[in-house]
Every structure is written in structure tokens, then in C-alpha cells.
Design a protein around this motif. Structure first.
Motif, PDB file in Angstrom:
ATOM      1  N   ALA A 188       0.800  -1.222   0.000  1.00 48.83           N
ATOM      2  CA  ALA A 188       0.000   0.000   0.000  1.00 48.83           C
ATOM      3  C   ALA A 188       0.835   1.276   0.000  1.00 48.83           C
ATOM      4  CB  ALA A 188      -0.949   0.009   1.190  1.00 48.83           C
ATOM      5  N   GLY A 189       2.138   1.164   0.240  1.00 51.56           N
ATOM      6  CA  GLY A 189       2.969   2.362   0.239  1.00 51.56           C
ATOM      7  C   GLY A 189       4.094   2.280   1.248  1.00 51.56           C
ATOM      8  N   VAL A 190       4.662   3.434   1.552  1.00 57.26           N
ATOM      9  CA  VAL A 190       5.812   3.521   2.454  1.00 57.26           C
ATOM     10  C   VAL A 190       5.342   3.435   3.903  1.00 57.26           C
ATOM     11  CG1 VAL A 190       7.687   5.011   3.262  1.00 57.26           C
ATOM     12  CG2 VAL A 190       7.155   4.874   0.818  1.00 57.26           C
ATOM     13  N   THR A 191       6.008   2.614   4.684  1.00 58.63           N
ATOM     14  CA  THR A 191       5.717   2.519   6.119  1.00 58.63           C
ATOM     15  C   THR A 191       6.744   3.276   6.957  1.00 58.63           C
ATOM     16  OG1 THR A 191       6.904   0.409   6.235  1.00 58.63           O
ATOM     17  CG2 THR A 191       4.516   0.314   5.894  1.00 58.63           C
ATOM     18  N   CYS A 192       7.946   3.461   6.436  1.00 56.70           N
ATOM     19  CA  CYS A 192       8.968   4.239   7.142  1.00 56.70           C
ATOM     20  C   CYS A 192       9.915   4.858   6.119  1.00 56.70           C
ATOM     21  CB  CYS A 192       9.754   3.373   8.122  1.00 56.70           C
ATOM     22  SG  CYS A 192      10.894   4.319   9.175  1.00 56.70           S
ATOM     23  N   ARG A 193      10.086   6.165   6.182  1.00 56.63           N
ATOM     24  CA  ARG A 193      10.969   6.860   5.243  1.00 56.63           C
ATOM     25  C   ARG A 193      12.415   6.907   5.741  1.00 56.63           C
ATOM     26  NH1 ARG A 193       9.257  12.470   2.785  1.00 56.63           N
ATOM     27  NH2 ARG A 193      11.263  11.970   1.773  1.00 56.63           N
ATOM     28  N   ARG A 194      13.306   7.048   4.775  1.00 56.09           N
ATOM     29  CA  ARG A 194      14.748   7.204   5.024  1.00 56.09           C
ATOM     30  C   ARG A 194      15.271   6.167   6.018  1.00 56.09           C
ATOM     31  NH1 ARG A 194      14.613  13.835   4.709  1.00 56.09           N
ATOM     32  NH2 ARG A 194      13.823  13.837   2.572  1.00 56.09           N
ATOM     33  N   TRP A 195      14.950   4.928   5.673  1.00 52.99           N
ATOM     34  CA  TRP A 195      15.431   3.760   6.419  1.00 52.99           C
ATOM     35  C   TRP A 195      14.801   3.661   7.799  1.00 52.99           C
ATOM     36  CZ3 TRP A 195      20.805   2.408   4.290  1.00 52.99           C
ATOM     37  CH2 TRP A 195      21.006   1.016   4.297  1.00 52.99           C
ATOM     38  N   ASN A 196      15.079   4.624   8.656  1.00 54.08           N
ATOM     39  CA  ASN A 196      14.545   4.589  10.011  1.00 54.08           C
ATOM     40  C   ASN A 196      14.365   5.996  10.575  1.00 54.08           C
ATOM     41  OD1 ASN A 196      17.294   5.251  10.598  1.00 54.08           O
ATOM     42  ND2 ASN A 196      17.784   3.077  10.730  1.00 54.08           N
TER      43      ASN A 196
END
Length: 258
Positions: free
Chosen positions: A178-186
Motif C-alpha cells: 500500500a505504500g511507504v511505512t517508514c521513510r529514510r530507512w529509520n
């Protein structure tokens, strides 16, 4: 009841991420049977969780008494990783650095959110490893760590209002169908899969870079699991280590316990 082994079996780290940081390893812990009333309640009267936070704050204070946050070995490794995909670590800090700065630079101490979040934040600081916690039942498909195309939706807040953002092209992100759950790794977790008062199943992601060894990361996971098991007799746990090798979707779940 969630099939924890099957869920973890579908998790993957893309080869493009492995090429960026060959020393990266993802330690995944899937849990269900959590008592919802505990995961969402205030921990003001819970001496065990509060004790963990205080212990973590003292550990961070000792670490930062002699070393600036950005020069600690684990934070420095993550700053290098952020620069490798074009992020500016001075502006978007990895989750470990953000927590350490609350103790050392800001002096405000670790946040008190809810017991599940507080437990993994304390483990992150005590073991110097970024840890994220997600509502497993909110996932669409299984977790994947990839370099973004820039079109993936990310459900977040801007000026206090719900909004959809998109990652930068090439940014390292955790995502599902459905999409991104966490941006820029962490760096920042999304709203859709965040832990809530209704969370009964959760995914915890421990992001490891050198100098963290497999044994050290596993020890962080062991202590996290020990505290999660104390939340209720029905807690079940499965774990999986994903090394950054050419084949990152190999056998799942090293452990499943009733």
C-alpha cells in the motif's frame, strides 16, 4: 490469528540496498497475542516500563558524557548510510540519534508514548541500534526495504493535518503493497501502521550496521522479546534475520513460540 512465520517469510531487502550498504542486516521480530489495553494505556503507573526508560536515559547520559552524539560509532555509521542515498543527516536524523539527542542535547529525556513504543525506544538506546515498531495487522502484504521510485505514497502529518507525501527517488524506505511505512530507512514512520491502543500484533525492525555485530543485535532482540512476553501469557513471537546477500528472501523465522 496471524501466521507470523508466513509474514516474515515474505519480508525482503532489495539488492539495491545491499549494494549501498553490504554490512546492513535486518532483524525482524513479529509478535501477536498482545493485550490491547496494555499497548495503548498510559505507563505512568507502570514501574517496569518506567524503569526501562530511566535505565536507558542513564545509559545514554553516560555514553554522551565523553562523546558527542554524532561521533558515537553507531550514529556515525548511520550518518554515512544516509549520505549514501542523498539524505542530509543534520536535517533528517536516524531514529537512534534522535532518541540520544533528546537525552544529551535537548535534555528533555526519552518520550513517554505507550508501553510498546516505550519498551522498544528503551531497547534502542540501551543497545545503540535503531528499532521501529509497527502494527502488523495494518500491513498490506509483507515488509520490503527498497530504494524508492518516488511515486510511493507515505501517510503522514504536516502542520498537524493528515497528508500524503512521496519519498525522494533513490531514498531507502520500508514499504508494503500500500505504500511507504517508514521513510529514510529509520527516520519517520507512517500513520497507517503506527502502534495504537488497539494493537494486538506488532512488527519490530532492528536495523543493524557495523560496528553492531549479529550477536549484539540478537541480544537487543532477546531483551526486547523478554519484555514483550511479560505483557501477557498469550504473546507469541517469531524472528528472522535478513542479511544483505544476493538472495535476501531465504528461509524465514528462526523462532516461533506459542
Amino acid at each position: 490469528m496471524t501466521d507470523l512465520d508466513a509474514f516474515l517469510a515474505g519480508a525482503s531487502v532489495d539488492d539495491a540496498v545491499a549494494a549501498l550498504r553490504p554490512d546492513y542486516r535486518a532483524f525482524l521480530i513479529a509478535v501477536d497475542g498482545l493485550p490491547a489495553s496494555f499497548s495503548g494505556a498510559s505507563n505512568a503507573s507502570d514501574s517496569t516500563v518506567e524503569g526501562l526508560l530511566v535505565r536507558a536515559e542513564r545509559s545514554a547520559a553516560e555514553l554522551l558524557a565523553t562523546t558527542p552524539v554524532e561521533e558515537t560509532s553507531h550514529v556515525a555509521a548511520w550518518r554515512e548510510a544516509y549520505r549514501a542515498f542523498g539524505a542530509k543527516p543534520q536535517r533528517t536524523r536516524n531514529s537512534l540519534e534522535a532518541l540520544l539527542r533528546r537525552v544529551g542535547v535537548a535534555g528533555s529525556g526519552l518520550p513517554r508514548v505507550n508501553p510498546l513504543t516505550d519498551i522498544y525506544n528503551a531497547m534502542s538506546v540501551l543497545h545503540e541500534v535503531p528499532i521501529g515498531g509497527e502494527d502488523l495487522n495494518a500491513y498490506a502484504g509483507t515488509p520490503r526495504l527498497v530504494r524508492a521510485t518516488g511515486t510511493e505514497p507515505f501517510d503522514t502529518l504536516a502542520d498537524g493535518k493528515p497528508t500524503i507525501e512521496h519519498p525522494d527517488v533513490g531514498e531507502v524506505v520500508w514499504c508494503d503493497d500500500a505504500g511507504v511505512t517508514c521513510r529514510r530507512w529509520n527516520w519517520r514512520q507512517g500513520r497507517r501502521t503506527q502502534l495504537s491502543p488497539h494493537t494486538t500484533a506488532a512488527l519490530f525492525i532492528l536495523d543493524a550496521l557495523a560496528p553492531i555485530t549479529d550477536d549484539a543485535a540478537a541480544a537487543a532482540g532477546d531483551e526486547l522479546v523478554a519484555h514483550l512476553r511479560r505483557l501477557g501469557s498469550g504473546v507469541r513471537v517469531a524472528r528472522r534475520l535478513i542479511p544483505t546477500t544476493p538472495t535476501t528472501t531465504g528461509t524465514a523465522a528462526q523462532e516461533t513460540r506459542a
